[in-house]
Design a protein around this motif. Sequence first.
Motif, short mmCIF file in Angstrom:
data_model
loop_
_atom_site.label_atom_id
_atom_site.label_comp_id
_atom_site.label_asym_id
_atom_site.label_seq_id
_atom_site.Cartn_x
_atom_site.Cartn_y
_atom_site.Cartn_z
N ALA A 158 0.92 -1.18 0.12
CA ALA A 158 0.04 -0.01 0.03
C ALA A 158 0.90 1.24 0.06
O ALA A 158 0.59 2.19 -0.61
N VAL A 159 2.04 1.43 0.73
CA VAL A 159 2.67 2.36 0.71
C VAL A 159 3.52 2.57 -0.39
O VAL A 159 3.93 3.65 -1.03
N VAL A 160 3.92 1.35 -0.88
CA VAL A 160 4.83 1.44 -2.34
C VAL A 160 3.95 2.09 -3.35
O VAL A 160 4.28 2.88 -4.16
N LYS A 161 2.64 1.80 -3.53
CA LYS A 161 1.89 2.34 -4.48
C LYS A 161 1.46 3.70 -4.38
O LYS A 161 1.27 4.35 -5.12
N ARG A 162 1.03 4.01 -2.74
CA ARG A 162 0.89 5.33 -2.59
C ARG A 162 1.95 6.28 -2.89
O ARG A 162 1.66 7.34 -3.74
N GLU A 163 3.13 6.05 -2.77
CA GLU A 163 4.42 7.08 -3.11
C GLU A 163 4.86 7.06 -4.44
O GLU A 163 5.03 7.85 -5.07
N ALA A 164 4.55 5.65 -4.96
CA ALA A 164 4.89 5.62 -6.74
C ALA A 164 3.89 6.42 -7.41
O ALA A 164 4.14 7.03 -8.16
N ASN A 165 2.63 6.30 -6.92
CA ASN A 165 1.47 7.13 -7.62
C ASN A 165 1.87 8.62 -7.15
O ASN A 165 1.71 9.41 -8.22
N ALA A 166 2.32 9.14 -6.13
CA ALA A 166 2.80 10.58 -5.97
C ALA A 166 3.68 10.91 -6.88
O ALA A 166 3.64 12.09 -7.43
N PHE A 167 4.79 10.32 -7.03
CA PHE A 167 5.79 10.34 -8.00
C PHE A 167 5.34 10.52 -9.59
O PHE A 167 5.56 11.65 -10.31
N LEU A 168 4.45 9.71 -10.08
CA LEU A 168 3.92 9.56 -11.24
C LEU A 168 3.08 10.87 -11.49
O LEU A 168 3.06 11.47 -12.46
#
Length: 258
Positions: A158-168
């Motif tokens: 969940a954290v991985v995808k949350r932070e990846a989406n912020a970057f994207l």
Amino acid sequence: MNKLLLGLVLVVAVACGGGPGRDIGAPGPGAYPQLGDSAPHDWGGAHPYGHQVHGIDISRWQGDIDWGRVRGSGISFAYIKSTEGGDHLDPSFNRYWREAAGARIPRGAYHYYYFCRSGAEQAAWFIRNVPRERGSLPPVLDIEWTHSKTCPGRPSPAVVKREANAFLDIVGRHYGQRPVVYTTVDFYHDNDLGDLRAEFWLRSVAGHPRRVYPGERWAFWQYTGTGIVPGISGNVDLNAFAGSRADWSRWLQTRLTR
């Protein structure tokens, strides 16, 4: 024939077309430019050599590059390492960025993600160092498990995808193109990345992506880390685009930075 020549398995075949993520098939006879592999995998009938569009991804470790020879070998694109985390710039990035453009090779930049910085921090660092240049390829987020002594943690999916989406989201707004996501087999499955809103660049050096990432569509396939390209000393990563040359032209029309 010596071992080196045996390793020079020529690639990039003329083949029938296909949409992103489709297997295009085996190469036709006499249809190879000058690319190769120093440790070729036996792909059988589902190998990358049937794809028409191939490219490289590079970093400082490739040293001096003869970009004219690279272009003449049949390379259609180059992704260049730009940044890591929130404070590292690849020392060869700016030089490679200029040289690839001078050789008229479509090129883009990729960011290597570290889990000890937020996605927003890393997006800001990438934007600070990578020009928003008309005609460049969309940015890439390289997200995989790192082997860093200073950043050994492994966040939850969940954290991985949350932070990846912020970057994207941040990088996508700045460049006008949502980044492509490069990832590896273990990271993809560990974090269930199939529900990430992204166009994928998948690493798979011992099996076709349709088997290794079942059901996932992709734009790029990194199929070897031991590629041979005229103009580059030593091994280099080689990648195939999912579709035909016509598909590639259409992809560029929609995905280049404007």
